[in-house]
Design a protein around this motif. Structure first.
Motif, PDB file in Angstrom:
ATOM      1  N   GLU A  97       0.973  -1.223   0.211  1.00 49.07           N
ATOM      2  CA  GLU A  97       0.358  -0.312   0.292  1.00 49.07           C
ATOM      3  C   GLU A  97       0.549   0.961   0.169  1.00 49.07           C
ATOM      4  OE1 GLU A  97      -4.490  -0.684   2.427  1.00 49.07           O
ATOM      5  OE2 GLU A  97      -2.305  -0.181   3.498  1.00 49.07           O
ATOM      6  N   CYS A  98      -0.347   2.049  -0.499  1.00 45.68           N
ATOM      7  CA  CYS A  98       0.965   3.325  -0.251  1.00 45.68           C
ATOM      8  C   CYS A  98      -0.005   4.274   0.680  1.00 45.68           C
ATOM      9  CB  CYS A  98       1.267   4.019  -2.218  1.00 45.68           C
ATOM     10  SG  CYS A  98      -0.737   4.622  -2.037  1.00 45.68           S
ATOM     11  N   LYS A  99       0.722   5.698   0.677  1.00 43.32           N
ATOM     12  CA  LYS A  99      -0.217   6.815   1.644  1.00 43.32           C
ATOM     13  C   LYS A  99      -1.502   6.950   1.653  1.00 43.32           C
ATOM     14  CE  LYS A  99       3.816   9.379   0.963  1.00 43.32           C
ATOM     15  NZ  LYS A  99       4.232  10.732   0.913  1.00 43.32           N
TER      16      LYS A  99
ATOM     17  N   LEU B  46      -2.984  -2.113  -2.680  1.00 41.72           N
ATOM     18  CA  LEU B  46      -1.286  -2.598  -3.316  1.00 41.72           C
ATOM     19  C   LEU B  46      -0.838  -2.392  -4.335  1.00 41.72           C
ATOM     20  CD1 LEU B  46      -3.588  -4.219  -0.732  1.00 41.72           C
ATOM     21  CD2 LEU B  46      -1.159  -4.859  -0.215  1.00 41.72           C
ATOM     22  N   HIS B  47       0.232  -2.177  -4.776  1.00 44.32           N
ATOM     23  CA  HIS B  47       0.900  -1.071  -5.516  1.00 44.32           C
ATOM     24  C   HIS B  47       2.015  -2.438  -6.186  1.00 44.32           C
ATOM     25  CE1 HIS B  47      -0.423   2.795  -6.266  1.00 44.32           C
ATOM     26  NE2 HIS B  47      -0.170   3.144  -5.309  1.00 44.32           N
ATOM     27  N   ILE B  48       0.984  -3.666  -7.022  1.00 44.25           N
ATOM     28  CA  ILE B  48       1.822  -4.619  -7.259  1.00 44.25           C
ATOM     29  C   ILE B  48       3.393  -3.494  -8.404  1.00 44.25           C
ATOM     30  CG2 ILE B  48       0.722  -5.465  -9.084  1.00 44.25           C
ATOM     31  CD1 ILE B  48       1.641  -8.342  -7.715  1.00 44.25           C
TER      32      ILE B  48
ATOM     33  N   PRO C   7      -5.544   5.070 -12.436  1.00 46.49           N
ATOM     34  CA  PRO C   7      -4.278   6.187 -12.489  1.00 46.49           C
ATOM     35  C   PRO C   7      -4.857   6.256 -10.500  1.00 46.49           C
ATOM     36  CG  PRO C   7      -5.331   6.474 -13.285  1.00 46.49           C
ATOM     37  CD  PRO C   7      -6.153   5.888 -13.117  1.00 46.49           C
ATOM     38  N   CYS C   8      -3.208   6.018  -9.492  1.00 47.26           N
ATOM     39  CA  CYS C   8      -3.676   6.438  -7.990  1.00 47.26           C
ATOM     40  C   CYS C   8      -3.059   8.049  -7.699  1.00 47.26           C
ATOM     41  CB  CYS C   8      -2.706   5.146  -7.395  1.00 47.26           C
ATOM     42  SG  CYS C   8      -2.368   5.386  -5.623  1.00 47.26           S
ATOM     43  N   ASP C   9      -4.056   8.504  -6.781  1.00 44.45           N
ATOM     44  CA  ASP C   9      -3.152   9.738  -6.424  1.00 44.45           C
ATOM     45  C   ASP C   9      -1.370  10.245  -5.877  1.00 44.45           C
ATOM     46  OD1 ASP C   9      -5.817  10.605  -7.241  1.00 44.45           O
ATOM     47  OD2 ASP C   9      -6.427  10.275  -4.190  1.00 44.45           O
ATOM     48  N   CYS C  10      -1.060   8.846  -5.876  1.00 46.21           N
ATOM     49  CA  CYS C  10       0.622   8.784  -5.509  1.00 46.21           C
ATOM     50  C   CYS C  10       1.349   8.816  -7.404  1.00 46.21           C
ATOM     51  CB  CYS C  10       1.017   7.637  -4.998  1.00 46.21           C
ATOM     52  SG  CYS C  10       0.880   6.358  -5.643  1.00 46.21           S
ATOM     53  N   GLY C  11       0.639   8.849  -7.760  1.00 44.98           N
ATOM     54  CA  GLY C  11       1.634   8.888  -8.932  1.00 44.98           C
ATOM     55  C   GLY C  11       2.428   7.894  -9.244  1.00 44.98           C
TER      56      GLY C  11
HETATM   57 ZN   LIG Z   1      -0.443   5.045  -4.383  1.00 44.49          ZN
END
Ligand SMILES: [Zn+2]
Length: 429
Positions: A240-242, A247-249, A302-306
């Protein structure tokens, strides 16, 4: 390095997929056999993978201990193994390059939740044949963090170490995290006030959003989920990111597909099914289309963490942890979610499945919360009824609720034993 645009990740995947298929064809008699009748030059994309049969845990066990190794024996530097309940363990071999890649992936996992060289990382996963301890250890060291290789057990000492050495990051199973918080309180330590735990990285068993809430209320500032298994290196396959929303694989090292566990058919994104993973960079023991038995959903938005690596949602359970009660599939994590929403209950529970005559019976044994004080029986009956109703509503099952006193459910320092299936023990399944 891993913060790449999607198109570049996909390009790396295609290139590495072609390489690994060719490599396995040339170096593995097991895979040469599996790939028989398939033109390997035609395997160029994720879609083409579907032409290749699955690899299963039984394939690894049947070829125990060295049958899937693709390199000269002199190149192997380590073995890990996960224990099966019956028969041979699942043994996984590593080359120096495998250890290198694995450490790099564990480092990434820590990095994306802002762990850095100033952090003190206490690793309370088992060191040994289990990959948890050493995987995190190498990743954290590579990051330049200060590592405390505490391993599992000796809970009071764990708490003393956290306090005296100023641990900022704890890595362990979520159930052990809850237990550590409980013991700390008994020792007169309020973790949120007296310790400096900015992050907890919890894995090796499925857990729920409500467990996250409990962990963040009572133990650590931020509780993150991590995923991995020894066959795919170990911990660090996904993290997982923040933003804590999947969970980013690490798609430059793994290709993920989600299948219907019964038919083997590949499902669309957002559909729930068994995760199947192809390793793109493993050297000693790469795997094509490995059936993990873990149930999840793939999300490529897309995830907010980039980060542009796709996400898997929290693992719902394993196909082999799945309890079938009167034809309904139930995962412990679903029941956990409901228990934690019910006031007056603790997060410690056990599910007991049994059969009376021809009818399956599910007993949910759960501890009353320690701070729940009452001398009225009706209060307890109300909790019992509420939980019973919620389970009926959410899962469509009738369960017998047994409330027990605090600390009556056995605690575990590794993975919690959530299920006792008496039907299996009595030979009824
Ligand atoms: Zn993320």
């Amino acid at each position: 390095m891993y913060k790449l645009p999607k198109s570049e990740i996909e390009e790396i995947q295609r290139k590495r997929l072609r390489q690994i298929v060719k490599y396995l064809y040339e170096n593995s008699s097991f895979y040469r056999n599996k790939l028989r009748g398939i033109d390997i030059d035609e395997i160029r994309s994720k879609e083409d993978l579907r032409k290749i049969p699955f690899t299963t845990k039984d394939d690894i066990r049947d070829n125990y201990p060295f049958g899937l190794i693709c390199v000269d024996f002199s190149k192997i530097v380590r073995f890990h193994a996960s224990s099966g309940t019956t028969g041979n363990p699942t043994v996984v071999a590593y080359t120096i390059q495998d250890i290198e890649n694995w450490s790099e992936l564990c480092k990434r996992c820590l990095e994306i939740v802002d762990v850095n060289s100033n952090d003190v990382v206490q690793i309370a996963y088992g060191y040994g044949l289990f990959t948890g301890g050493l995987g995190f250890h190498y990743g954290a060291e590579r990051l330049g963090a200060k590592v405390i290789p505490a391993s599992t057990g000796n809970t009071k000492r764990q708490i003393k170490l956290m306090k005296d050495l100023g641990t900022t990051v704890i890595c362990c199973t979520p159930s052990y995290g809850l237990y550590l918080a409980e013991v700390a309180k008994e020792e007169g330590i309020n973790p949120k006030r007296d310790l400096k735990l900015k992050a907890g990285i919890f894995g090796a068993e499925p857990w729920s959003e409500n467990t996250r809430r409990k962990l963040e209320e009572n133990f650590v500032e931020n509780a993150y989920d991590i995923y991995g298994m020894s066959e795919l290196n170990g911990p660090g396959v996904a993290m997982e990111c923040k933003f804590k929303n999947g969970l980013h694989i690490w798609e430059d090292h793994y290709i993920v597909e989600i299948i219907d566990p019964n038919t083997g058919e590949v499902l669309e994104p957002e559909e729930k099914g068994e995760m199947v993973v192809t390793t793109l960079t493993k050297e000693a023991m790469p795997l094509l289309r490995y059936r993990t038995r873990d149930i999840t959903i793939l999300n490529d938005d897309p995830c907010d963490c980039g980060l542009n690596h796709a996400r898997i949602m929290r693992i719902l359970g394993r196909t082999d942890d799945m309890l079938k009660i009167r034809g309904v599939c139930v995962f412990p994590s679903q029941i956990e979610e409901i228990i934690m929403k019910t006031n007056g209950l603790s997060p410690h529970y056990q599910l007991v499945a049994d059969r009376e005559g021809v009818m399956d019976k599910l007993i949910v044994r759960v501890e009353v919360a320690e701070d729940f004080k009452t001398d009225r029986l009706t209060d307890l009956v109300n909790i019992q009824n509420k939980l019973e109703e919620e389970l009926k509503d959410a899962l469509g099952i009738n369960a017998v609720i047994e409330l027990v006193e605090p600390k009556k459910i056995p605690r575990s320092e590794g993975k919690a034993q959530r299920i006792v299936d008496l039907r299996k023990i009595r030979g009824l399944l």
